[in-house]
Design an enzyme around this catalytic site. Sequence first.
Site, short mmCIF file in Angstrom:
data_model
loop_
_atom_site.label_atom_id
_atom_site.label_comp_id
_atom_site.label_asym_id
_atom_site.label_seq_id
_atom_site.Cartn_x
_atom_site.Cartn_y
_atom_site.Cartn_z
N LYS A 16 0.83 -1.22 0.00
CA LYS A 16 0.00 0.00 0.00
C LYS A 16 0.86 1.26 0.00
O LYS A 16 0.59 2.21 -0.73
CB LYS A 16 -0.92 0.00 1.24
CG LYS A 16 -1.90 -1.15 1.27
CD LYS A 16 -2.68 -1.21 2.56
CE LYS A 16 -1.88 -1.60 3.76
NZ LYS A 16 -1.38 -2.98 3.78
N GLY A 40 3.05 -0.90 8.84
CA GLY A 40 4.40 -0.54 8.39
C GLY A 40 4.33 -0.41 6.89
O GLY A 40 4.17 -1.41 6.20
N HIS A 41 4.36 0.80 6.39
CA HIS A 41 4.21 1.05 4.95
C HIS A 41 5.56 1.49 4.39
O HIS A 41 6.08 2.53 4.79
CB HIS A 41 3.12 2.10 4.70
CG HIS A 41 1.76 1.64 5.11
ND1 HIS A 41 0.62 2.40 4.97
CD2 HIS A 41 1.34 0.45 5.64
CE1 HIS A 41 -0.42 1.70 5.41
NE2 HIS A 41 -0.01 0.54 5.82
N GLN A 223 -3.37 -2.25 7.23
CA GLN A 223 -3.69 -3.69 7.32
C GLN A 223 -4.34 -4.15 6.01
O GLN A 223 -4.05 -3.58 4.98
CB GLN A 223 -4.61 -3.99 8.52
CG GLN A 223 -3.92 -3.84 9.88
CD GLN A 223 -3.77 -2.41 10.34
OE1 GLN A 223 -4.72 -1.67 10.46
NE2 GLN A 223 -2.55 -2.00 10.62
#
Length: 430
Positions: A16, A40-41, A223
Site C-alpha cells: 500500500k 508498516g508502509h 492492514q
Amino acid sequence: MAIDVILGLQWGDEGKGKIVDYLAQGYDMVARFQGGPNAGHTLKFDGHKFVLHTVPSGIFRKNLLNLIGNGVVIDPITLRGELDTLRSAGCEYQSRLLVSKKAHLILPTHRYLDAASEAAKGQEKIGSTLKGIGPAYMDKTGRNGLRAGDIQLDDFRDRYESLKRKHLGLLSAMPEVEFDLAGEEKKWFDSVEVLRSLQLVDGEYFINQQLKEGKKILAEGAQGSMLDIDFGTYPFVTSSNTITAGVCSGLGVAPQTIGQVIGITKAYCTRVGGGPFPTELFDETGAALQREGAEFGATTGRPRRCGWIDLPQLKYTIMLNGVTQLAVTKIDVLNKFEKIKTAEKYRYNRQTTDQLPFDICGIPVEPVYASFPGWQLSLDNIADYEGLPEAAKTFLDELENQLKVPVTMISTGPDRSSLILKESMVRHSL
Ligand code: GDP
Ligand code: IMO
Ligand code: MG
C-alpha cells in the site's frame, strides 16, 4: 470531487505504501482512515527507504496535505520517531501534516495490556504487533479513551492518570509481563509535546471543506481486508474496520463521496501473525516465496507466512470493498518460478465453492488450484504492459477474468519507479 480509496485485499503488507506514494502525485491530500503503529508502509525512491507507521504515505510528495484521520489510533512515541526521520531526510511536514482531534491515543499502558493479553492467551495468541492497538480501540468503543484533542485540555493529566489507574487494575488480574512503565511514560509525555506542536484539526470539517473546494483526496488504508474486525478471520484480526466502509467512519465523509476503490493484492499471498491461511505453503515453494519476496514484517521484523494467491478470498474482499481497480504487486517475486498456482475454489464439508466458511478458523479448507507456466525472466526495465512476457500476461488475464475487476497497475519492484500502468485505464478513471 470524490475520495478515491487504496486498501489491501489480503492480510496486510500488499504494498500500500508504495502505491500510495506513487499515486499521491495526482492528489491534493492523502488521508489515513484507520489502524495505527501496527502498520508498516514501505516507500522506496531515489535510493532511500522509509517505513511509515502513522504518517500517511503521501508525505514525501511536495505540496500535498496529509491527514491522520479520526479512525486512526496514535502512539505519540511512534509518531515522534517518524517525524524525526522525516526531519533528518529534509522532508518538511509541519505545514502539510494534520491530525484529527478525534483520533484516539495509545497510552503506554495500552501496550502493556496488549503484551499481558497475548501472554494470557498462550498458544491461542493473535500474534499482535504489541503496539497497543486492541486495548486502545477497546477504550474507544468502551467510551474511556483519550483523544488527540484532549491534550489541549487543562485536565489532560488527570484524564491520563484516571485511565492509567483503570489499566493497572486490569493488569493486576493478568499474567505478569516485563514493562518499564515509568520509562515509557516519560517518553510518552515528551512525545505528547511534539504532537502538540502539530496542526490539530476538526478532521471531518476540514476534509469536507476540501471536497467542497474540489480537492482530490486519496484515502489510505492500513492492514488488509482479511484483518477487518467484522469480516476478517476473527478473532485473528485487528481491531478496526479496514474496508472501504471504514473510510466514512474514519474520516467523517459520506458514502457518496467515495470514488474509485483501488484494491491491492500481491501476486501471491502472505500473512504475519496467527490465524487461518488456506493457501499457506509449508514446503520449498513457500520458502522460495519468502526468500524472493524478502517477506519480513516492516513493523516487527517477523517472517511472513507465504502461499499462492487465493481467488475465493479476493472475490470476498472485492465484494466487501466495492473494488473498481486492482493493483497487483510483487509480480517480480515470481520471476524464477517454473509454475505459478492460483487457488480457484475451496473444498470443505464435501462441497466445492468459492465462498469462505463462517468458521474459517475451525474448518480445514482445501484450495483447488489451477496451474500456469512461469515466465522465468527478469521484469526489470519493462516499462509497459505490452512488454511483459506472455506468461505474465496470461496470469494477469486469469486474475481479471476470475475477479471481474480490471488490473490497472502492476508493480515489478519495491522502487517507486517500478510500476507498470495500463495507461488508458488508470488515467481515465483517476
Ligand atoms: P504495506 O504495509 O502494504 O505498505 O506493505 P509493506 O511495506 O509492509 O510490505 C511490502 C514490501 O514489499 C516492502 O518491503 C516493499 O518495499 C516491497 N514491495 C512493494 N512492491 C513491491 C514489488 O512490486 N516487488 C517487490 N519485490 N517488492 C515490493
Ligand atoms: P500494514 O498496514 C500485516 C496483524 C498482526 C496480527 C493481527 C493483529 O503494514 O499492512 P494488532 O497489532 O493489530 O493487534 O495485530 O494483525 N497485523 C498486520 N499484518 N500488516 C499490517 O499492517 C498489520 N497490522 C496488524 O500481525 O496478526
Ligand atoms: Mg506493512
